[in-house]
Structure formats: C-alpha cells, structure tokens
Design a protein around this motif. Sequence first.
Motif, PDB file in Angstrom:
ATOM      1  N   ILE B  17      15.972  -4.038  -5.958  1.00  0.00           N
ATOM      2  CA  ILE B  17      14.809  -4.363  -6.785  1.00  0.00           C
ATOM      3  C   ILE B  17      15.189  -4.369  -8.265  1.00  0.00           C
ATOM      4  CG2 ILE B  17      12.413  -3.742  -7.246  1.00  0.00           C
ATOM      5  CD1 ILE B  17      12.507  -3.932  -4.454  1.00  0.00           C
ATOM      6  N   ILE B  18      16.015  -3.416  -8.665  1.00  0.00           N
ATOM      7  CA  ILE B  18      16.417  -3.354 -10.082  1.00  0.00           C
ATOM      8  C   ILE B  18      17.129  -4.649 -10.479  1.00  0.00           C
ATOM      9  CG2 ILE B  18      18.002  -2.229 -11.703  1.00  0.00           C
ATOM     10  CD1 ILE B  18      15.601  -0.551 -11.321  1.00  0.00           C
ATOM     11  N   PHE B  19      18.124  -5.061  -9.676  1.00  0.00           N
ATOM     12  CA  PHE B  19      18.858  -6.288 -10.019  1.00  0.00           C
ATOM     13  C   PHE B  19      17.914  -7.484 -10.091  1.00  0.00           C
ATOM     14  CE2 PHE B  19      22.640  -4.124  -7.910  1.00  0.00           C
ATOM     15  CZ  PHE B  19      23.225  -3.796  -9.119  1.00  0.00           C
ATOM     16  N   ALA B  20      17.036  -7.607  -9.095  1.00  0.00           N
ATOM     17  CA  ALA B  20      16.139  -8.764  -9.064  1.00  0.00           C
ATOM     18  C   ALA B  20      15.195  -8.740 -10.264  1.00  0.00           C
ATOM     19  CB  ALA B  20      15.351  -8.782  -7.763  1.00  0.00           C
ATOM     20  N   VAL B  21      14.637  -7.556 -10.563  1.00  0.00           N
ATOM     21  CA  VAL B  21      13.652  -7.460 -11.644  1.00  0.00           C
ATOM     22  C   VAL B  21      14.316  -7.707 -12.995  1.00  0.00           C
ATOM     23  CG1 VAL B  21      12.253  -5.783 -12.880  1.00  0.00           C
ATOM     24  CG2 VAL B  21      11.994  -6.026 -10.413  1.00  0.00           C
ATOM     25  N   ILE B  22      15.501  -7.133 -13.205  1.00  0.00           N
ATOM     26  CA  ILE B  22      16.189  -7.341 -14.489  1.00  0.00           C
ATOM     27  C   ILE B  22      16.593  -8.814 -14.615  1.00  0.00           C
ATOM     28  CG2 ILE B  22      18.241  -6.765 -15.836  1.00  0.00           C
ATOM     29  CD1 ILE B  22      16.306  -4.503 -15.880  1.00  0.00           C
ATOM     30  N   GLY B  23      17.105  -9.390 -13.526  1.00  0.00           N
ATOM     31  CA  GLY B  23      17.491 -10.802 -13.558  1.00  0.00           C
ATOM     32  C   GLY B  23      16.315 -11.688 -13.919  1.00  0.00           C
ATOM     33  N   GLU B  24      15.182 -11.484 -13.246  1.00  0.00           N
ATOM     34  CA  GLU B  24      14.020 -12.324 -13.507  1.00  0.00           C
ATOM     35  C   GLU B  24      13.476 -12.082 -14.908  1.00  0.00           C
ATOM     36  OE1 GLU B  24      13.031 -14.727 -11.663  1.00  0.00           O
ATOM     37  OE2 GLU B  24      11.128 -15.253 -12.598  1.00  0.00           O
ATOM     38  N   THR B  25      13.570 -10.835 -15.390  1.00  0.00           N
ATOM     39  CA  THR B  25      13.121 -10.561 -16.762  1.00  0.00           C
ATOM     40  C   THR B  25      13.938 -11.384 -17.760  1.00  0.00           C
ATOM     41  OG1 THR B  25      12.441  -8.323 -16.164  1.00  0.00           O
ATOM     42  CG2 THR B  25      12.830  -8.745 -18.484  1.00  0.00           C
ATOM     43  N   ILE B  26      15.258 -11.448 -17.529  1.00  0.00           N
ATOM     44  CA  ILE B  26      16.112 -12.230 -18.439  1.00  0.00           C
ATOM     45  C   ILE B  26      15.714 -13.708 -18.381  1.00  0.00           C
ATOM     46  CG2 ILE B  26      18.474 -13.021 -18.806  1.00  0.00           C
ATOM     47  CD1 ILE B  26      19.407 -10.260 -17.796  1.00  0.00           C
ATOM     48  N   THR B  27      15.546 -14.234 -17.152  1.00  0.00           N
ATOM     49  CA  THR B  27      15.196 -15.647 -16.992  1.00  0.00           C
ATOM     50  C   THR B  27      13.872 -15.962 -17.689  1.00  0.00           C
ATOM     51  OG1 THR B  27      16.301 -15.652 -14.851  1.00  0.00           O
ATOM     52  CG2 THR B  27      14.791 -17.448 -15.281  1.00  0.00           C
ATOM     53  N   GLU B  28      12.875 -15.116 -17.442  1.00  0.00           N
ATOM     54  CA  GLU B  28      11.551 -15.396 -18.009  1.00  0.00           C
ATOM     55  C   GLU B  28      11.535 -15.160 -19.511  1.00  0.00           C
ATOM     56  OE1 GLU B  28       8.172 -13.911 -15.893  1.00  0.00           O
ATOM     57  OE2 GLU B  28       8.928 -14.576 -13.955  1.00  0.00           O
ATOM     58  N   LYS B  29      12.365 -14.229 -19.989  1.00  0.00           N
ATOM     59  CA  LYS B  29      12.479 -13.995 -21.431  1.00  0.00           C
ATOM     60  C   LYS B  29      12.913 -15.287 -22.114  1.00  0.00           C
ATOM     61  CE  LYS B  29      12.052 -10.397 -24.188  1.00  0.00           C
ATOM     62  NZ  LYS B  29      10.838  -9.563 -24.133  1.00  0.00           N
ATOM     63  N   ALA B  30      13.771 -16.070 -21.417  1.00  0.00           N
ATOM     64  CA  ALA B  30      14.231 -17.335 -21.982  1.00  0.00           C
ATOM     65  C   ALA B  30      13.206 -18.448 -21.802  1.00  0.00           C
ATOM     66  CB  ALA B  30      15.561 -17.740 -21.339  1.00  0.00           C
ATOM     67  N   GLY B  31      12.078 -18.140 -21.146  1.00  0.00           N
ATOM     68  CA  GLY B  31      11.012 -19.123 -21.030  1.00  0.00           C
ATOM     69  C   GLY B  31      10.967 -19.879 -19.718  1.00  0.00           C
ATOM     70  N   VAL B  32      11.807 -19.492 -18.750  1.00  0.00           N
ATOM     71  CA  VAL B  32      11.835 -20.203 -17.471  1.00  0.00           C
ATOM     72  C   VAL B  32      11.341 -19.259 -16.364  1.00  0.00           C
ATOM     73  CG1 VAL B  32      13.303 -21.396 -15.795  1.00  0.00           C
ATOM     74  CG2 VAL B  32      13.778 -21.583 -18.239  1.00  0.00           C
ATOM     75  N   ILE B  33      10.481 -19.772 -15.475  1.00  0.00           N
ATOM     76  CA  ILE B  33      10.040 -18.971 -14.331  1.00  0.00           C
ATOM     77  C   ILE B  33      10.870 -19.366 -13.114  1.00  0.00           C
ATOM     78  CG2 ILE B  33       8.107 -18.329 -12.854  1.00  0.00           C
ATOM     79  CD1 ILE B  33       6.252 -19.383 -15.012  1.00  0.00           C
TER      80      ILE B  33
END
Lengths: 353, 328
Positions: B17-33
């Motif tokens: 969960i940590i890897f997935a959540v951190i990964g998605e946070t980085i992606t969404e931080k850049a503006g992509v879902i």
Amino acid sequence: MSRAADWGLRIAGIGAALLLVTLILAALGTSPAQAFRLIWDGAVGSPAKFAYVLTAWAPVLLCAAGLLLTFAAGLWNIGIEGQVVMGAIFVTGMLRLTQDVLPPAAALFLAALAGIVGGALWAALAGVLRLYGQVNEIFGGLGLNFIAGSLTVYLVLGPWKRAGIGSTSGTQPFPPKLWLPPILPGINVSLVEIVVGLAAIVLVCLALRGTYFGLRLKAIGKNLRSAFLLGVPTERHMLAAFALCGALAGLAGWVLVVGTSSRHQLFPLISGGYGFLGILVVLLANLNALWSIPISLFFAAISMGSLQLALQAQLDSSLGGVIQGLLVLAVLIVGGIRSRLAAASSERTARSR
Amino acid sequence: MDIVTFAAVVLAASPPIIFAVIGETITEKAGVINLSLDGSILLTAMTAFVVALTTNNLILGCLAGMAVGAAIALIIAFASLTLKQPQVATGFVLTLLCRDLAYVLGNPYSRVPGPQVPHTPIPGLMNLPVIGPILFDQNPVVYLSLVLIVLTWAYMYKTQPGLKLQGLGEKPAATYVRGVNVNRMRYVYTAVGGALVGLGGAAFSLLVKPGWARPYGIEGTGWIALAIVIFGGWRPLRAAAGAYFFVLLQMLANTLQSALPSVPTQVFPTLPFPLMILTLVLVTLGNADWVNRLLNRLPEGVARWLRRTIKALQTSPPAALGTVWEKQ
C-alpha cells in the motif's frame, strides 16, 4: 483527413487489438485460430447457445442505456455494479414477500418495480455523496459497489439462508412459475428480457435527442458551470441522471433474478460484471446510443463465447474481458490519433490560405 | 499481542500500500491521474511472481513488476498527454484490462509455491528498545518503503526539481515559463509513479501475500490506495500515515472477525469501503457550500471549533489535476 484514411485507421486499431490477443494466446500455447473458433462456436454455434448470448445482452443493454444518461451529464457512474446488485436484492425481497400470496404475473411486476426502486436509491446515494458530500462519484460508487456485495453475502448467509444449507451459493431458487417464459421451448431466453432492454435504450436515445431534459443533461456534461449560469438546475438534473441510471441498472438486476436462464436466486457477484461491461460498451460506442445496441450484442457474444472457450481449452474465462478491454483501448487511442491528425490537417489548410 | 509486536506486524504488512500510495501521489502531484491502480497492482503482482519464480531471482521479479507498472502508466500518459483522450476513461479501461490480463496470463502459475523476500533483521539496531523490534526486525522491502516515504517528502518539498514537480500539478503554465518541459516531465513522473505501483504489486506477490491465484484476494485494494491519496491531501507523509492507518484497521478487522463468529467472514474484507466513503466525506466536507452556510448559522464558538476541525481534515487536489496542458 479523407474518409478512407479515417476508416483505415479504425480498422488498423481493431486489427492491432486482435493481433495482441493472438500473441497472448500464442504465448499461452493455445492455437489462436482454434481459440477464436471456440469463441465463435460458443456464442453462435447453436440456437441454444445464441439464446445465452441474448440472455447476457439484456442486462448489458439496460446498463448501457442508463450509463448513456450519466455519461451525457459528464458523470462516471462506476457504482452501476452495486446498483444492479441492489436491484437484485430488492427483487428477491419482493418475490419472497409476494410469491405465495399474489399471482405470478403480479409478483413479477411488483418485483420489477422493487428492482427499479432499489437501483435508483443506491444510485441516488452516490449522487448525494457527489453533490452534497463532494465525494467524487467514482469513489463513492466504488465503495457502494463493495457495500452492496457484502450486503448480498450477509443476506445469503444470514436472514435469507436456505433451510439446512449454510453456503454462499445463493438463496432458495424461485419456482418455475416465477421464471420469465422462453420464446420457444429449448430457446432459453424470454422475449420480455430483450424487449425491455431494447426499449430502454431506444427511449434513452429519444430522450437525449429530442427532449429538454436530454439537452440539459448534455449541456451539463459539456460545461457544468456554463449550464448552471444559464439557469439549468444542475444538481436536480445530475441527481435525476443518477437515479434513472440506477433504475435501469435495478431492472437489469430483475432480469438477472427472473430471466429465463438465470439462476432464479440471489447470490454473491450476481451483477456478473455486466455494469462494467456497459461502461466499456458506451465508451466504445463513443456515447452513441444506437451504436451501443450492436456493440453490446457483440460484447455479450464475446463474454459467452469465452466462457465456452474456458471450459474446453484450459484457459481463464477472463480472456473475453481482455479482448473487450483491448478493443476499447485501441478505439480510444485511434480516436486520439484521428483528432490529432484532423487538427494538424486543418492547421495546414488554415496556413495555406 | 502486545503493542510493539502489533506495530511491527502492521509495518510488515504495509509495503504494497505504501508503494502504491506514494507512487500515485507523485503521479497526481504532476497533474496526471493513473486510475488503473486496481488492475495495475494485480498485473504487476502476477508478473513479479512469475518472473521471480522462473528466474529464481527476487530482484528481477521486482524489476519486472516495476517495468510493467511503468508501461501501464505510460499508456495513460500517451493517451492523455499526447492524444488528449480523457484520463479517467483510459485509466478505467486499463483497470479492467490489466485485471483480466493478470487472470489469463497467470492461470498456469495459480497456487504454485514460489520464492519470498527473506527476513533480514539489522544487527545492533534491532536490539534497541521499542523501535528496534518495530523498525529494524523486518525485511529489505519494509526498509525500502520507509526510506521511500522520507525520500519522496524530501524531494518534493526540499529540492528544486521537487518544487517544479508541484508546479506541474498546480500551475503548469507558470512552470513552463520557468523553463520546464511540462508534458515531458509529466511523462516522467507518471512512469515513476507507475513503477512504484508496480513495486507495490511485487511486494504483494513476493512478500505480503506470496504467490498467485484467481481471485488473488486483494481485489479492491487499488481503489483504496487511490482514496488514501485523496485522504493524504497529495502529501507523501500524510498519505503514508493514511496507508498505515488503513493496514491497522485491516488488522483490527481480522481480530474482530475472530471475536464475532456469528457474522459471515466474507463481510469483514468489505469493512474498509464504507469507511473509505466516510473518510472522503470528512476530508472534502469543507468544500461544500451547504456546510459553510450551516456553519454561519451556528453560534460563534461552536462554529469556530467545527471550522478549525474541518479545515484540519480538508484536502484539495492539485489545481490542474487531470487537465491537459497545451502551450498557447
């Protein structure tokens, strides 16, 4: 872009998707030609098999019809699976209440109404969460899907348990008097299922093309803020889109409980992925109601055909989902390439003037 | 079970969960879902397991999972950033497609025993009181997840490129003026985020839930991870806290299950979902008009307290999340 090039692109996209499926099959050591033939035979090999395809077609048509409304309003009703389940739960509840006291036709009719109410309520909940709780409908809907699923398990194992058997296989099946009658003996699909499905999608098509309601939904979908500023009661319309979609999903739940070749019971995972399949259909049809009709038949055939394939070729039945998913992905990507090329060519013409 | 052991167990179950959540946070931080998480995690879990099994090499398995995760993310980036197709549509199709692909391709490897990440306590540090058994009596994947949280936080808030990453999601136009190639960097962060999601999948099949099966039993976790990103307010530390909280609740639900034998066991795995909805309502409530209208009507003292609580919980997405950016 010329018309020929346009169609060429589309065919290339579908070809690429099918090529990928072929490669996957080859990687699994299955002969692709044989696999495609098994899918084809499984779907249309005999009138009885094609009747199964039609059985699957009806719920997909109903879900697609509902989703056309929510998509028109720019809403992602991923909660549709849960709305089908909730419809099936209400249908089962109503049939349990009325099966011994009312004539079968009346019980079936009341059950359909109950399914409509159940689906609509569950969808309205997703709408309320979105509009008044600011919870994106994707997450609200997904959560509600899981809750509906767990409610089914609870009912099947708890209050609606079969006498003597405590398993998740399902509730006590309803007697044949509560099954929709087959069109012909041996062809186990009912005319009612197909007519209800087709009527739903045709009505939705008419509503979207020819009524103020449809026009307003589309205005909301194009630009929520402008629609609001122009005086469209946006919240009421979005809630209505949710509720109507849920109502049609609930009717799909009815078909899944009382349909001729259904299991005539409530069981976990009764929605069978038909709601999500409806989303894929509508995306592939690019939100076009009339195209959704043949595409949902095609997808129902792929699903049923790959079930047969799984039985005969030691493959996982999800292969149908892979084919459907790859087709939709290919069409999305080709759609993007087409509009990019169109933009480039119109820029060129503008410059040459 | 005492509290130290419990904390260690929670930490041991958290890496996916940590890897997935951190990964998605980085992606969404850049503006992509990247909406495909639920499918991506399954496909990468299957890939990592099969590669680790056939090569008998855990690292190759992890790398394969990461490569597949990045590839899925790149499809979304290509469809949305280059072809301007809706991100949510591509993401949703990929969710279903990757799940089905995992079932089809993983079929021959179902319920086959395979390699697992070994337990590697850190000598010396593991003997520290309290934090020793919790933090240092674990395995490399857990250590990596802890390091990743800190590194991501430091990168985002303490470095120049991290600042630009925030700009990609908040104000792409301004970031462009600063000399950043917006779409190229969005591609990069989407791929990085996808690779981390893939590492999360690998952490499932090589550590937390070793092996492969259909159903794999973690279906739905990807959606939870997406919700945790919202709960985390697109900030790595708060998102990580949300992920730990989720794993903690899962553990408690397991305990509850044995305490309440009359409730069907199949009900417990779905408990997180009503909770997910409630949490999302809580963190987004402050954005609703009717809440503010209601608060204005309440007595001043109560209203102030409520407003402060809602404000503390409230999260808002990066301003340009999910939008396409084009040079004017």
